[in-house]
Design an enzyme around this catalytic site. Structure first.
Site, PDB file in Angstrom:
ATOM      1  N   GLU A 128       1.606  -0.110  -5.073  1.00 32.53           N
ATOM      2  CA  GLU A 128       0.761   1.031  -5.417  1.00 32.53           C
ATOM      3  C   GLU A 128       1.651   2.276  -5.453  1.00 32.53           C
ATOM      4  O   GLU A 128       2.032   2.809  -4.416  1.00 32.53           O
ATOM      5  CB  GLU A 128      -0.353   1.217  -4.384  1.00 32.53           C
ATOM      6  CG  GLU A 128      -1.261   2.388  -4.691  1.00 32.53           C
ATOM      7  CD  GLU A 128      -2.207   2.732  -3.550  1.00 32.53           C
ATOM      8  OE1 GLU A 128      -3.301   3.249  -3.823  1.00 32.53           O
ATOM      9  OE2 GLU A 128      -1.838   2.494  -2.378  1.00 32.53           O
ATOM     10  N   ASP A 141       0.824  -1.199   0.000  1.00 37.67           N
ATOM     11  CA  ASP A 141       0.000   0.000   0.000  1.00 37.67           C
ATOM     12  C   ASP A 141       0.865   1.258   0.000  1.00 37.67           C
ATOM     13  O   ASP A 141       1.841   1.359   0.743  1.00 37.67           O
ATOM     14  CB  ASP A 141      -0.893  -0.014   1.246  1.00 37.67           C
ATOM     15  CG  ASP A 141      -1.874   1.136   1.293  1.00 37.67           C
ATOM     16  OD1 ASP A 141      -2.652   1.279   0.333  1.00 37.67           O
ATOM     17  OD2 ASP A 141      -1.863   1.886   2.294  1.00 37.67           O
TER      18      ASP A 141
END
Length: 551
Positions: A240, A204
């Site tokens: 990401e 993330d």
């Protein structure tokens, strides 16, 4: 390196499917999806053709940020089941030929995590240095990622008597990932889940995980990648990284690609929506032409939608406004003028030609496709939820029942409302589409089948093919495994043109892969004529003399 040496690089040709356990299937009718429900639906995912399941955070959490505010990295939220249930999911997925990756969210914790609670209790706490503290707010403090919610990235904690940093929400204090003890704890988290059988991690918000631009910061990513590879040889990291290509490239690592294994292609994703708004392929064509080359073992993740808002932050202000006017004309369909809260089918007003063209395109581009749950049936967002990511985080629509086949709980007890309006389960659901040969579900299944039979898409090199229409994107993907050609029309009216194949010679043929006529067509003067209808799409396999590929 020859392709025959890289058979364990499974992510190169994988089909990823992202879901949140709590909104997928509720087996005990408490209104919350659970791991037992997921285990029951793995046969459905295998039938769809999914080869890698990506699970959103399922860890214990106060759920103030959809589970990304983690309270315990080593557990399963009791609402979803137990670690034993997770192991059963992993075993069943493996039996069905699917790998599983999970979210790694270590740029911050929940403020209810025991580390933070201990850290704030005393300056002498062993966890104090797990977080960033200051006596005052620095003059050069960056703006919050969520200026509509937070007025800065430093918040004063009365118990600690100092300010702590939070790049996201104030209930998510940043971990000091530059500290050796914090990095050691992160390694333990990785090792724990790898030992249980996880095949990798979706990392993330990577730029927030490593502050700074220099080599010492990227060394942390190299260390994580090396640790993961040692503990589980074929495990991977999907990152990401929402940055321009020139900045994003650094996160793959050196020429051998020794940091992130995969990254989402946010640039092409955002240019895709600009192309759709203009009904002109040029914005996407330009992005693909500027897409940098990556190491053989790395890969791009191509996607239409994800679990957040559809971010448009890499477009100019004028370009964003074009996309907003086309697909989010109402303020409630946007988040702080940076993104859109809708799913593709509703943005395209349910036009099956445009929707199918977009997914055909995504599956045909070099890389690996990443689906968000419900995309395979054309789910829409909940129009009653405005200005929030929650609009696309609704229960999976299995049947036309009141609870969408997700749960029989009272609607007031369900973790999220079922979609209302034209995309409600009465109109869009798995059960109906499984029995309809012309359904969108069947179309996506066929796309996946064709993609998996065309490994050159995952391994090959992209070339944009010349043709006279700006509204058409024609491209090829070529590797030693074969050659695929595809064309997609962004305009509502048809186009005819010719595609020339570089290097073609006598005896070369093309075979339609998605049409009803699979008869081979001989190349005429090293090319062939194409006719695409409005929003039309087509794939062809180029068959060279001596090749024994099947259509």
């Amino acid at each position: 390196m020859r392709l025959t040496d890289t058979s364990d690089l499974w992510w190169k040709t994988a089909v990823f499917y992202n879901l949140d356990v709590k909104t997928y299937l509720d087996t005990d009718d408490d209104g919350v999806g659970d791991l037992r429900g997921l285990a029951q639906r793995l046969d459905y995912l295998a039938e769809l053709g999914v080869t890698c399941l990506w699970l959103a955070p399922f860890y214990p959490s106060p759920q103030r940020d959809n589970g990304y505010d983690i309270q315990d990295y080593y557990g399963v939220d009791p609402r979803y089941g137990t670690l034993g249930d997770m192991v059963e999911v992993l075993r069943t997925a493996r039996d069905r030929g699917m790998r599983v990756i999970v979210d790694l969210v270590v740029n911050h914790t929940s403020d209810e995590h025991p580390w933070f609670q201990d850290a704030r209790s005393s300056p002498d706490s062993r966890y104090r240095h797990f977080y960033s503290w200051r006596d005052d707010v620095p003059d050069d403090a960056p703006a919050s990622m969520f200026p509509d919610v937070e007025d800065g990235v430093w918040t004063f904690d009365e118990t600690a008597g100092q300010y702590y940093k939070h790049s996201f929400y104030r209930h998510q204090p940043d971990l000091a990932t530059d500290h050796p003890e914090v990095r050691e704890e992160i390694a333990k988290v990785l090792g724990f889940w790898l030992e249980l059988g996880i095949d990798g991690f979706r990392v993330d918000a990577v730029p927030f995980l490593i502050d700074g631009d220099g080599g010492p910061e990227h060394e942390f990513l190299r260390t994580l990648r090396g640790y993961v590879s040692r503990r589980r040889g074929a495990a991977m990291l999907l990152g990401e990284v929402n940055l321009p290509y020139d900045e994003q490239l650094a996160f793959f690592g050196d020429s051998d690609g020794d940091e992130l294994t995969m990254q989402f292609d946010f640039v092409a994703n955002q240019r895709l929506y600009l192309a759709l708004a203009r009904q002109d392929a040029a914005p996407l064509r330009d992005a693909l032409l500027s897409r940098p080359s990556i190491a053989l073992g790395n890969q791009w993740g191509n996607f239409v939608r994800n679990h957040d808002e559809l971010t448009l932050d890499q477009l100019s202000a004028d370009e964003r406004e074009e996309v907003f006017e086309a697909f989010a004309p109402e303020k409630g369909q946007r988040i702080h003028d940076r993104g859109i809260t809708r799913r593709l089918p509703s943005m395209l007003e349910g036009d099956p030609r445009r929707i199918r063209m977009v997914y055909s395109l995504i599956f045909s581009l070099p890389g690996a496709p990443v689906l968000y749950y419900g995309e395979e049936i054309g789910m829409g967002e909940d129009p009653r939820i405005t200005g929030s990511r929650a609009a696309v985080r609704t229960p999976m629509q299995w049947t036309d029942a009141a609870g969408a086949g997700f749960s029989d709980a009272d609607p007031d007890d369900m973790v999220a409302q079922v979609v209302a309006g034209g995309f409600a389960p009465q109109h869009i659901n798995v059960s109906q589409q499984r029995h309809d040969p012309g359904s969108f579900l069947r179309f996506v299944q066929e796309l996946i089948r064709t993609y998996r039979a065309a490994p050159e898409i995952g391994w090959g090199e992209l070339a944009i093919l010349d043709q006279p229409h700006s509204c058409v994107l024609a491209h090829s993907v070529t590797s030693e495994l074969g050659m695929l050609v595809a064309a997609h029309n962004f305009a509502p009216d048809g186009r005819t043109f010719r595609i020339d194949i570089a290097g073609a010679d006598e005896g070369w043929r093309v075979v339609s892969l998605l049409g009803d006529d699979p008869a081979p067509v001989a190349l005429d003067d090293r090319g062939f004529d194409v006719e695409l209808g409005g929003y039309g799409h087509q794939w062809w396999r180029v068959i060279r003399p001596g090749e024994r590929r099947i259509a």
